[in-house]
Design an enzyme around this catalytic site. Structure first.
Site, PDB file in Angstrom:
ATOM      1  N   SER A  82     -52.094  56.659  24.084  1.00 43.56           N
ATOM      2  CA  SER A  82     -53.043  56.143  25.069  1.00 43.56           C
ATOM      3  C   SER A  82     -52.865  56.855  26.411  1.00 43.56           C
ATOM      4  O   SER A  82     -53.715  56.753  27.284  1.00 43.56           O
ATOM      5  CB  SER A  82     -52.856  54.634  25.240  1.00 43.56           C
ATOM      6  OG  SER A  82     -51.542  54.337  25.677  1.00 43.56           O
ATOM      7  N   CYS A  83     -51.766  57.572  26.556  1.00 37.40           N
ATOM      8  CA  CYS A  83     -51.512  58.328  27.787  1.00 37.40           C
ATOM      9  C   CYS A  83     -52.466  59.520  27.882  1.00 37.40           C
ATOM     10  O   CYS A  83     -53.031  59.963  26.888  1.00 37.40           O
ATOM     11  CB  CYS A  83     -50.086  58.866  27.813  1.00 37.40           C
ATOM     12  SG  CYS A  83     -48.818  57.597  27.942  1.00 37.40           S
TER      13      CYS A  83
END
Lengths: 216, 172
Positions: free
Chosen positions: B40-41
């Site tokens: 998700s980064c």
């Protein structure tokens, strides 16, 4: 570890873990994973070995590097724990081990249409159920030991790079805390099967220690 | 905004690994800067083709307003963009020339327990907004979906590649 581990901010404020507290937290990892290993052994009919749990209080962003192998493909079962000691639970399985377990559980049934990470849809459901049972037994043991009410969410599954899965699970924790407690227990000979990660967030650590009579 | 004192990412044999929340910049043309296993980064790269300065941030969260510490400016979209610009400018880069790429922002878990908040998507939106606020144009983005990515920047040529599990590196 002989010196106290100092954790900062967000509920872990001024928490310096003593050797006795670390021992108690390791015991939680032991009992939780022990229960889970028994459940898995029952499902697959194979005895499961377990490693010595590792406990550390770390800035959240250091956890993936601490676990290592960010690019290695793993199967991850992720769930939220609500209740008295909220946090995240992750069960990371090595893909080969996961495939073997799924094959055993499907007992000759076809694996289903290919899905995540090349695993069949039925294999993925079987693994999700494994994750459900294992994390349920882990938390059940912890709940029994501490008297804490722990409510697991239904599990989510991912098959991808370990760093991507762990990072995504931790991002949600990072929104409310800077430091997290990591209780890591390996399953299988030399962690060949996988690892449990329990990350109580915020005040959960203080609550757990308090319940064990080791607070303050 | 705290000034970036020094890149915190570890350097090993010509390559810098940018961990969660870190950012790093370099003007060594032989160096590669990488973020491994972005979920998700967001991995955000900036490169100045004239001064051959490049850098990367590994953004974990969209917004620093609720942050308790700004020790890691690379951790939040709104602080990572200005901090990365500053880091490149400190090495002789000029923001008006920066070529910007980003990758990541996936939703890694399917099933009931995953992604109620979908941080990946929020991260991508926040990085775009922060770039716009800084007057920077995004050359290309490989975001969303549900796959992990590794992003790499070759500092000298400014070549950015992204790869997923089982895939070959693809040039952005």
């Amino acid at each position: 570890v002989s010196a106290p581990v100092t954790a900062g901010r967000a509920g872990l404020e001024a928490v310096a873990l003593t050797e006795i507290q670390l021992d108690a937290l390791r015991e939680i990892g032991n009992i939780g994973a022990g229960n889970a290993a028994t459940a898995l052994a029952t499902m697959t009919g194979t005895p499961i070995e377990m490693g010595v749990p590792r406990v550390s209080a770390l800035p959240i962003e250091q956890i993936p590097a601490e676990l290592g192998g960010e690019e290695r493909t793993v199967v991850a079962i992720h769930l939220h724990v609500a209740g008295d000691a909220p946090g995240r639970m992750l069960f990371l399985m090595n893909v080969e081990a996961a495939r073997e377990i799924a094959t055993t559980l499907l007992a000759g049934m076809p694996p289903g249409e290919p899905g995540l990470g090349g695993l069949g849809e039925l294999e993925l459901s079987a693994l999700q159920e494994v994750g459900n049972v294992l994390t349920g037994s882990y938390l059940g043991a912890l709940s029994q030991l501490t008297g804490l009410r722990l409510e697991p969410s239904p599990p989510a599954i991912g098959v991808d790079m370990a760093g991507a899965l762990v990072g995504a699970a931790l991002a949600e924790v990072a929104e409310v805390a800077d430091v997290a407690l990591l209780i890591e227990t390996s399953l299988g000979d030399a962690a060949a099967l996988g690892r449990f990660l329990f990350v109580p967030s915020g005040d959960a650590l203080v609550i757990v220690l308090g319940r064990l009579g080791l607070g303050g | 905004m705290p000034a970036l004192v020094a890149p915190r990412a570890p350097r090993v044999a010509g390559s810098i690994k940018v961990g969660l929340g870190q950012l790093s910049a370099s003007r060594d043309p032989e160096e590669a800067i990488a973020a491994l296993g972005l979920g998700s980064c967001i991995g955000l790269t900036m490169h100045d083709p004239v001064s051959k300065v490049g850098g990367m941030a590994h953004v974990m969260l969209p917004d620093s307003t609720t942050a308790r510490s700004l020790e890691l400016p690379g951790k939040y979209a709104d602080t990572a963009v200005p901090a990365l610009v500053q880091a490149l400018e400190d090495l002789g880069g000029r923001a008006s020339r920066f070529v910007v790429h980003m990758a990541g922002g996936a939703q890694m878990f399917s099933g009931a327990g995953g992604g109620v908040l979908n941080i990946g998507c929020r991260n991508a939106v926040a990085v775009r907004a922060a770039l716009q606020a800084a007057g920077l144009r995004l050359r290309s983005a490989d975001t969303g979906g549900s796959v992990g990515r590794t992003l790499e920047l070759a500092v000298g040529p400014g070549v950015v590649t992204v790869r997923s599990v089982g895939g070959a590196p693809v040039r952005m």
